[in-house]
Design an enzyme around this catalytic site. Structure first.
Site, PDB file in Angstrom:
ATOM      1  N   GLY A 254       5.636 -54.619 -78.988  1.00  0.00           N
ATOM      2  CA  GLY A 254       6.748 -54.372 -78.091  1.00  0.00           C
ATOM      3  C   GLY A 254       6.322 -54.056 -76.676  1.00  0.00           C
ATOM      4  N   GLU A 296       1.303 -56.601 -82.893  1.00  0.00           N
ATOM      5  CA  GLU A 296       2.208 -57.723 -82.658  1.00  0.00           C
ATOM      6  C   GLU A 296       2.767 -57.585 -81.239  1.00  0.00           C
ATOM      7  OE1 GLU A 296       4.958 -56.951 -85.780  1.00  0.00           O
ATOM      8  OE2 GLU A 296       3.556 -57.503 -87.377  1.00  0.00           O
ATOM      9  N   PRO A 297       2.152 -58.266 -80.249  1.00  0.00           N
ATOM     10  CA  PRO A 297       2.524 -58.038 -78.849  1.00  0.00           C
ATOM     11  C   PRO A 297       3.948 -58.456 -78.475  1.00  0.00           C
ATOM     12  CG  PRO A 297       0.393 -59.119 -79.010  1.00  0.00           C
ATOM     13  CD  PRO A 297       1.005 -59.172 -80.367  1.00  0.00           C
ATOM     14  N   GLY A 298       4.614 -59.240 -79.312  1.00  0.00           N
ATOM     15  CA  GLY A 298       5.994 -59.604 -79.018  1.00  0.00           C
ATOM     16  C   GLY A 298       6.131 -60.531 -77.825  1.00  0.00           C
ATOM     17  N   ARG A 299       7.105 -60.236 -76.977  1.00  0.00           N
ATOM     18  CA  ARG A 299       7.449 -61.106 -75.857  1.00  0.00           C
ATOM     19  C   ARG A 299       6.348 -61.215 -74.806  1.00  0.00           C
ATOM     20  NH1 ARG A 299      12.522 -58.121 -73.763  1.00  0.00           N
ATOM     21  NH2 ARG A 299      12.374 -57.247 -75.854  1.00  0.00           N
ATOM     22  N   CYS A 371      33.254 -70.021 -71.047  1.00  0.00           N
ATOM     23  CA  CYS A 371      34.580 -69.404 -70.912  1.00  0.00           C
ATOM     24  C   CYS A 371      34.514 -67.915 -71.232  1.00  0.00           C
ATOM     25  CB  CYS A 371      35.580 -70.110 -71.818  1.00  0.00           C
ATOM     26  SG  CYS A 371      35.883 -71.817 -71.356  1.00  0.00           S
ATOM     27  N   TYR A 401      12.741 -65.523 -75.958  1.00  0.00           N
ATOM     28  CA  TYR A 401      14.109 -65.287 -76.418  1.00  0.00           C
ATOM     29  C   TYR A 401      15.180 -66.183 -75.811  1.00  0.00           C
ATOM     30  CZ  TYR A 401      11.900 -61.255 -78.474  1.00  0.00           C
ATOM     31  OH  TYR A 401      11.049 -60.455 -79.187  1.00  0.00           O
TER      32      TYR A 401
END
Length: 445
Positions: A254, A296-299, A371, A401
């Protein structure tokens, strides 16, 4: 401050943006917009940096640390192949992500399967291909996985997902280790220790270790330090009770990235050293031998490496209550290719990409074509006052993402993902077509 634009980002002819040695005008002409552009050099160098820094930092303590790429951030089979080549594993959270990872050549033993509500089919497939870890998230899953493993004649390598109570990260929905949420088994209530006992006793299961993930967009090493202390304390308590010292500890990730020029990012070299030292200190207190560590380094691998290109459509000016004015810049995508602004209040950076302008900056809001009044891509940004229909606009740090959360809201087609490097482009995920859309619809008979 962290870098917002990809490492090969520059300005070329007539002030046009280039990435990976390619002019974004040429990319837009060839592939259309909206378009996700991934700087391959940036993405892969970040992956290798995490692997190297964490391996070196833990090696100084005589330990190991593996790095797992977060498939939920951005996944294509080619990306999975890059991660395999660059020495990373991959974490997946669905059957679809598992298949893409395998298709890309990632060895099954370097895949970790997550998920709070895995189906029987997903667990069965994971057992059949021999994934390296299955992270169990509930007592129900322990029972189900044990039954499936025995019926298949397999042994499931299990990590227990622990909710440590360490609250970290940005928006409430991406903080994942406080008690009142769907993930994991509580350390404070004793549920995590009960789960370790259950896995250890269950037929068909091999207790490999414990796993936690405390949130996303985290800047404070203190949160990781506290989480490590609690995880290693749990490991020691289980060892004292059973004589079994689980061999693996996954500390999650994270790590924060910069979405705007004034935002900070977590430096992987600094994080690796400080987290390794924190684990060493926690072990000195808790006792026991060094486990095999993983993160788990993620983004933080995919996020900064990607941008989104849009074409501007309508530009309008509205009066504000304070007497000022806001320029609304509507683009040909929106919340269907980046829902994070409306979901989390996320902030982004945007620039004119196809040219430079000498016009004065204007307070602007980049909005989509959907919309919904909340269909906002960039809430507040200064763009040239002469921004006009047909201009190319680039939004930074969308490698993570954007495409993976993309939808077909309003029956809009999802954009392609194109990787660029050394003046060449390759399609990782093709653009959806109207034929794709219509093929899902069951026409009246």
């Amino acid at each position: 401050m962290g870098a917002v634009w990809p490492v090969t980002h520059t300005r070329g002819d007539e002030g046009a943006m280039t990435v990976g040695g390619l002019d974004v005008r040429a990319l837009a002409a060839e592939f259309g917009t909206p378009l996700f552009v991934v700087d391959e050099e940036d993405l892969r160098s970040r992956a290798r940096a995490f692997a190297t820094h964490f391996a070196d930092a833990f090696a100084a303590h005589g330990a190991t640390c593996d790095v797992y790429y977060a498939s939920k951030a951005l996944l294509a089979s080619r990306i999975a192949g890059w991660m395999e080549e660059d020495g990373l594993g991959i974490d997946v959270a669905s059957g679809g992500e598992l298949e893409l990872a395998l298709r890309g050549g990632m060895p099954a033993h370097r895949i970790t399967l997550h998920g709070n509500n895995k189906s029987d089919a997903e667990l069965t497939r994971a057992l059949e291909v021999g994934v390296g870890h299955i992270v169990v998230d509930s007592t129900t899953e322990i029972e189900v996985l044990s039954t499936l493993a025995v019926s298949l004649g397999r042994v499931a390598p299990v990590l227990v997902r622990v909710t440590t109570g360490v609250h970290a990260g940005g928006h409430e929905y991406i903080a994942t280790s406080h008690e009142d949420q769907k993930f994991g088994l509580s350390l404070a209530s004793g549920a995590a220790l009960d789960a370790l006992r259950a896995v250890h006793a269950a037929p068909g299961l091999e207790l490999r270790g414990i796993h936690t993930h405390i949130g996303s967009q985290i800047l404070s090493i203190d949160a990781f330090r506290e989480s490590a202390e609690r995880m290693l304390g749990l490991r020691a308590a289980f060892a004292a009770e059973t004589g079994v010292e689980v061999p693996e500890v996954d500390l999650g990730g994270g790590y924060a990235i910069a979405y705007t020029a004034d935002a900070e990012a977590l430096d992987p070299a600094v994080a690796a050293q400080e987290i390794a030292d924190a684990v060493a200190a926690a072990l000195a207190t808790a006792g026991g031998s060094w486990p095999a560590l993983s993160i788990e380094p993620g983004r933080s691998i995919a996020g900064p490496a990607g941008i989104t290109l849009y074409t501007v459509g309508v530009v309008k000016h509205v009066s504000l209550e304070d007497g000022g004015e806001r320029q609304y810049v509507a683009v040909d995508g929106g919340m269907s290719d980046n829902p994070r602004t409306i979901m989390y209040g996320a902030e982004y950076s945007a620039e004119l990409a196809g040219r430079q302008s000498q016009a004065a900056p204007a307070l602007s809001r980049v909005v989509g074509k959907h919309c919904e009044s909340g269909d906002i891509v960039v809430r507040d940004v200064e763009l040239p006052a002469d921004t006009a229909r047909g201009d190319l606009l680039a939004v930074a740090a969308t490698g993570a993402y954007g495409r993976s959360m993309a939808s077909n809201y309003n029956a809009v087609l999802r954009p392609p993902v194109v990787a660029v490097r050394d003046g060449a482009a390759q399609v990782l995920i093709r653009r959806e077509t109207l034929d794709d859309l219509l093929s899902w619809d069951v026409a009246p008979s």
